[in-house]
Design a protein around this motif. Structure first.
Motif, PDB file in Angstrom:
ATOM      1  N   SER A   1       0.839  -1.200   0.000  1.00 49.47           N
ATOM      2  CA  SER A   1       0.000   0.000   0.000  1.00 49.47           C
ATOM      3  C   SER A   1       0.874   1.251   0.000  1.00 49.47           C
ATOM      4  CB  SER A   1      -0.920   0.024   1.229  1.00 49.47           C
ATOM      5  OG  SER A   1      -1.823  -1.057   1.204  1.00 49.47           O
ATOM      6  N   ALA A   2       0.426   2.258  -0.719  1.00 48.97           N
ATOM      7  CA  ALA A   2       1.070   3.571  -0.682  1.00 48.97           C
ATOM      8  C   ALA A   2       0.077   4.557  -0.100  1.00 48.97           C
ATOM      9  CB  ALA A   2       1.500   3.998  -2.080  1.00 48.97           C
ATOM     10  N   TRP A   3       0.438   5.149   1.049  1.00 50.53           N
ATOM     11  CA  TRP A   3      -0.402   6.185   1.643  1.00 50.53           C
ATOM     12  C   TRP A   3       0.218   7.528   1.278  1.00 50.53           C
ATOM     13  CZ3 TRP A   3       0.217  10.148   5.299  1.00 50.53           C
ATOM     14  CH2 TRP A   3      -0.980  10.771   5.686  1.00 50.53           C
ATOM     15  N   ILE A   4      -0.612   8.408   0.682  1.00 49.36           N
ATOM     16  CA  ILE A   4      -0.108   9.664   0.146  1.00 49.36           C
ATOM     17  C   ILE A   4      -0.916  10.829   0.703  1.00 49.36           C
ATOM     18  CG2 ILE A   4       0.416  10.946  -1.959  1.00 49.36           C
ATOM     19  CD1 ILE A   4       0.174   8.213  -3.454  1.00 49.36           C
ATOM     20  N   PRO A   5      -0.323  11.685   1.518  1.00 45.91           N
ATOM     21  CA  PRO A   5      -1.035  12.890   1.945  1.00 45.91           C
ATOM     22  C   PRO A   5      -1.159  13.840   0.771  1.00 45.91           C
ATOM     23  CG  PRO A   5       1.230  12.950   2.722  1.00 45.91           C
ATOM     24  CD  PRO A   5       1.037  11.608   2.077  1.00 45.91           C
ATOM     25  N   LEU A   6      -2.372  14.292   0.516  1.00 44.23           N
ATOM     26  CA  LEU A   6      -2.614  15.211  -0.597  1.00 44.23           C
ATOM     27  C   LEU A   6      -2.546  16.642  -0.071  1.00 44.23           C
ATOM     28  CD1 LEU A   6      -5.462  13.199  -2.341  1.00 44.23           C
ATOM     29  CD2 LEU A   6      -3.050  13.340  -3.000  1.00 44.23           C
ATOM     30  N   GLY A   7      -1.320  17.079   0.119  1.00 52.76           N
ATOM     31  CA  GLY A   7      -1.039  18.357   0.754  1.00 52.76           C
ATOM     32  C   GLY A   7      -0.293  18.117   2.054  1.00 52.76           C
ATOM     33  N   ASP A   8       0.212  19.173   2.648  1.00 52.73           N
ATOM     34  CA  ASP A   8       0.886  19.032   3.939  1.00 52.73           C
ATOM     35  C   ASP A   8      -0.072  18.432   4.954  1.00 52.73           C
ATOM     36  OD1 ASP A   8       3.106  20.200   2.817  1.00 52.73           O
ATOM     37  OD2 ASP A   8       2.738  22.184   3.671  1.00 52.73           O
ATOM     38  N   CYS A   9       0.455  17.565   5.798  1.00 49.77           N
ATOM     39  CA  CYS A   9      -0.390  16.905   6.792  1.00 49.77           C
ATOM     40  C   CYS A   9       0.379  16.762   8.104  1.00 49.77           C
ATOM     41  CB  CYS A   9      -0.850  15.543   6.278  1.00 49.77           C
ATOM     42  SG  CYS A   9      -2.088  14.738   7.330  1.00 49.77           S
ATOM     43  N   PRO A  10       0.475  17.852   8.880  1.00 54.11           N
ATOM     44  CA  PRO A  10       1.113  17.748  10.195  1.00 54.11           C
ATOM     45  C   PRO A  10       0.288  16.847  11.099  1.00 54.11           C
ATOM     46  CG  PRO A  10       0.001  19.865   9.942  1.00 54.11           C
ATOM     47  CD  PRO A  10      -0.041  19.201   8.607  1.00 54.11           C
ATOM     48  N   VAL A  11       0.873  16.431  12.190  1.00 52.14           N
ATOM     49  CA  VAL A  11       0.198  15.525  13.129  1.00 52.14           C
ATOM     50  C   VAL A  11      -1.176  16.060  13.508  1.00 52.14           C
ATOM     51  CG1 VAL A  11       0.303  14.557  15.452  1.00 52.14           C
ATOM     52  CG2 VAL A  11       2.348  14.565  14.028  1.00 52.14           C
ATOM     53  N   SER A  12      -1.294  17.361  13.684  1.00 47.78           N
ATOM     54  CA  SER A  12      -2.561  17.948  14.106  1.00 47.78           C
ATOM     55  C   SER A  12      -3.670  17.787  13.064  1.00 47.78           C
ATOM     56  CB  SER A  12      -2.377  19.439  14.412  1.00 47.78           C
ATOM     57  OG  SER A  12      -1.958  20.140  13.245  1.00 47.78           O
ATOM     58  N   ARG A  13      -3.299  17.514  11.815  1.00 46.17           N
ATOM     59  CA  ARG A  13      -4.293  17.391  10.753  1.00 46.17           C
ATOM     60  C   ARG A  13      -4.826  15.960  10.614  1.00 46.17           C
ATOM     61  NH1 ARG A  13      -2.948  20.848   5.481  1.00 46.17           N
ATOM     62  NH2 ARG A  13      -2.652  22.380   7.173  1.00 46.17           N
ATOM     63  N   GLY A  14      -4.253  15.039  11.387  1.00 49.86           N
ATOM     64  CA  GLY A  14      -4.816  13.689  11.415  1.00 49.86           C
ATOM     65  C   GLY A  14      -4.210  12.727  10.423  1.00 49.86           C
ATOM     66  N   GLY A  15      -2.887  12.707  10.344  1.00 46.53           N
ATOM     67  CA  GLY A  15      -2.216  11.802   9.416  1.00 46.53           C
ATOM     68  C   GLY A  15      -2.246  10.356   9.875  1.00 46.53           C
ATOM     69  N   LEU A  16      -1.636   9.489   9.068  1.00 44.29           N
ATOM     70  CA  LEU A  16      -1.596   8.070   9.393  1.00 44.29           C
ATOM     71  C   LEU A  16      -0.558   7.816  10.479  1.00 44.29           C
ATOM     72  CD1 LEU A  16      -3.486   6.136   7.907  1.00 44.29           C
ATOM     73  CD2 LEU A  16      -1.504   5.197   6.736  1.00 44.29           C
ATOM     74  N   THR A  17      -0.847   6.825  11.330  1.00 46.09           N
ATOM     75  CA  THR A  17       0.073   6.399  12.376  1.00 46.09           C
ATOM     76  C   THR A  17       0.234   4.892  12.300  1.00 46.09           C
ATOM     77  OG1 THR A  17       0.495   6.357  14.771  1.00 46.09           O
ATOM     78  CG2 THR A  17      -1.815   6.327  14.081  1.00 46.09           C
ATOM     79  N   TYR A  18       1.442   4.411  12.549  1.00 51.37           N
ATOM     80  CA  TYR A  18       1.763   2.993  12.414  1.00 51.37           C
ATOM     81  C   TYR A  18       2.135   2.399  13.762  1.00 51.37           C
ATOM     82  CZ  TYR A  18       1.826   3.716   7.387  1.00 51.37           C
ATOM     83  OH  TYR A  18       1.460   4.009   6.104  1.00 51.37           O
ATOM     84  N   LEU A  19       1.667   1.176  14.021  1.00 50.13           N
ATOM     85  CA  LEU A  19       1.995   0.493  15.268  1.00 50.13           C
ATOM     86  C   LEU A  19       3.333  -0.218  15.087  1.00 50.13           C
ATOM     87  CD1 LEU A  19       0.982  -0.040  18.129  1.00 50.13           C
ATOM     88  CD2 LEU A  19      -0.152  -2.109  17.268  1.00 50.13           C
TER      89      LEU A  19
ATOM     90  N   ASN B   1       4.752   1.171  20.333  1.00 44.53           N
ATOM     91  CA  ASN B   1       4.451   2.587  20.190  1.00 44.53           C
ATOM     92  C   ASN B   1       3.708   2.866  18.887  1.00 44.53           C
ATOM     93  OD1 ASN B   1       5.860   3.172  22.553  1.00 44.53           O
ATOM     94  ND2 ASN B   1       7.769   3.580  21.472  1.00 44.53           N
ATOM     95  N   TRP B   2       2.856   3.880  18.901  1.00 47.70           N
ATOM     96  CA  TRP B   2       2.267   4.411  17.679  1.00 47.70           C
ATOM     97  C   TRP B   2       3.235   5.448  17.125  1.00 47.70           C
ATOM     98  CZ3 TRP B   2      -1.499   2.285  15.064  1.00 47.70           C
ATOM     99  CH2 TRP B   2      -2.429   1.484  15.727  1.00 47.70           C
ATOM    100  N   LEU B   3       3.624   5.295  15.860  1.00 51.04           N
ATOM    101  CA  LEU B   3       4.607   6.169  15.239  1.00 51.04           C
ATOM    102  C   LEU B   3       3.911   7.263  14.438  1.00 51.04           C
ATOM    103  CD1 LEU B   3       7.067   3.396  13.989  1.00 51.04           C
ATOM    104  CD2 LEU B   3       7.075   4.625  16.181  1.00 51.04           C
ATOM    105  N   VAL B   4       4.301   8.501  14.653  1.00 51.70           N
ATOM    106  CA  VAL B   4       3.662   9.643  14.004  1.00 51.70           C
ATOM    107  C   VAL B   4       4.728  10.557  13.418  1.00 51.70           C
ATOM    108  CG1 VAL B   4       1.724   9.544  15.620  1.00 51.70           C
ATOM    109  CG2 VAL B   4       3.648  11.069  16.099  1.00 51.70           C
ATOM    110  N   THR B   5       4.298  11.477  12.567  1.00 50.74           N
ATOM    111  CA  THR B   5       5.208  12.482  12.025  1.00 50.74           C
ATOM    112  C   THR B   5       4.404  13.588  11.362  1.00 50.74           C
ATOM    113  OG1 THR B   5       7.271  12.747  10.761  1.00 50.74           O
ATOM    114  CG2 THR B   5       5.477  11.578   9.674  1.00 50.74           C
ATOM    115  N   ASP B   6       5.080  14.678  11.031  1.00 47.30           N
ATOM    116  CA  ASP B   6       4.479  15.752  10.252  1.00 47.30           C
ATOM    117  C   ASP B   6       4.791  15.488   8.774  1.00 47.30           C
ATOM    118  OD1 ASP B   6       3.473  17.278  12.425  1.00 47.30           O
ATOM    119  OD2 ASP B   6       5.480  18.086  12.795  1.00 47.30           O
ATOM    120  N   TYR B   7       3.786  15.069   8.016  1.00 48.46           N
ATOM    121  CA  TYR B   7       3.970  14.781   6.592  1.00 48.46           C
ATOM    122  C   TYR B   7       3.922  16.071   5.784  1.00 48.46           C
ATOM    123  CZ  TYR B   7       2.616  10.019   8.039  1.00 48.46           C
ATOM    124  OH  TYR B   7       2.526   8.803   8.658  1.00 48.46           O
TER     125      TYR B   7
END
Length: 261
Positions: free
Chosen positions: A147-165, A202-208
């Motif tokens: 799978s390829a997950w692609i943010p369509l625009g900037d997606c900081p953590v506050s905007r609800g991006g994907l998180t991986y376990l 851990n749930w892994l997050v970032t600012d995309y």
């Protein structure tokens, strides 16, 4: 404070998504080993940010004129999803070419491609993508689909991006092989904090940023965070695999939220 479907993540079980360093981007064996180890590849700037932003503007240019929910759905499912602009975006050389190189042969793009939109403040159960791994929805084909997950625009953590376990694919693979993980084709849970405790991970997050892509295996557990920003969160998830492997026929129609998959 990070939340998903209203559940507050325990900050002690939150980590950072690991970027593939630029120096390792061209090392095929190393990338394949990294994917086996981590269950994902976070490739910053894989796509041209202007191409991504252009598709975002195209999308909102059409949906922004939809005054109500029925009108929005008609635009989404009758125009955007089956449209040539979306098809071209998902098969652009930067994506298809990467998969051809990584897979070592002709790549196959599943026709069922999903666009997800989340408005600021939406946080009830079912709003954010719940925890799951993709194989439960794709059992009719190869388990090597990526799978390829692609943010369509900037997606900081506050905007609800994907998180991986973190490391979850190892346990899923083992339980799938042992036949002990018998789940229906449905999400595992909306309770991300509880799942982190269950997996001791851990749930892994970032600012995309626009242009970033995350590739993940069919066994890697992932979910989405709530959008607590003031901007719309837009993303797409598409699936590629080696063309000679078994293909799930159910995924060869355009996506619709009533298609039962």
């Amino acid at each position: 404070m990070l939340t998903s479907n209203g559940y507050v993540l325990d900050e002690r079980r939150v980590g950072e998504l690991s970027v593939v360093p630029e120096r390792e981007r061209g090392e095929l064996h190393g990338l394949r080993e990294r994917l086996r180890r981590d269950g994902y590849l976070y490739l910053t700037g894989l796509l041209d940010a202007e191409v991504v932003q252009g598709f975002r503007e195209y999308y909102f240019g059409l949906t922004g004129a939809a005054a109500d929910r029925p009108s929005y759905r008609k635009v989404l499912f009758d125009q955007i999803v089956p449209g040539p602009e979306y098809a071209a975006f998902c098969a652009q050389p930067a994506l298809k070419g990467w998969f051809e190189w990584f897979l070592g042969g002709e790549p196959f793009l599943h026709k069922r491609k999903i666009i997800r939109q989340t408005a600021p403040g939406e946080n009830g159960i079912g709003t954010a993508t719940q925890a799951h791994y993709d194989l439960v929805y794709l059992r009719g084909g190869s388990d090597q689909v990526l799978s390829a997950w692609i943010p369509l625009g900037d997606c900081p953590v506050s905007r609800g991006g994907l998180t991986y376990l973190e490391g979850s694919h190892h346990r899923v693979l083992a339980e799938e092989a042992a036949g002990t993980l018998k789940r229906p084709a449905a999400s595992m849970t909306a309770d991300l904090p509880g799942l982190a405790v269950q997996y001791n991970a851990n749930w892994l997050v970032t600012d995309y940023a626009a242009g970033d892509v995350v590739i993940h295996t069919a066994h890697t557990i992932h979910a989405a965070l709530d959008n607590v920003s003031t901007e719309m969160r837009l993303s797409t998830d598409i699936r590629y695999q080696f063309a000679d492997d078994a293909i799930d026929g159910r995924w060869q129609n355009h996506w619709h939220d009533q298609d039962g998959l």
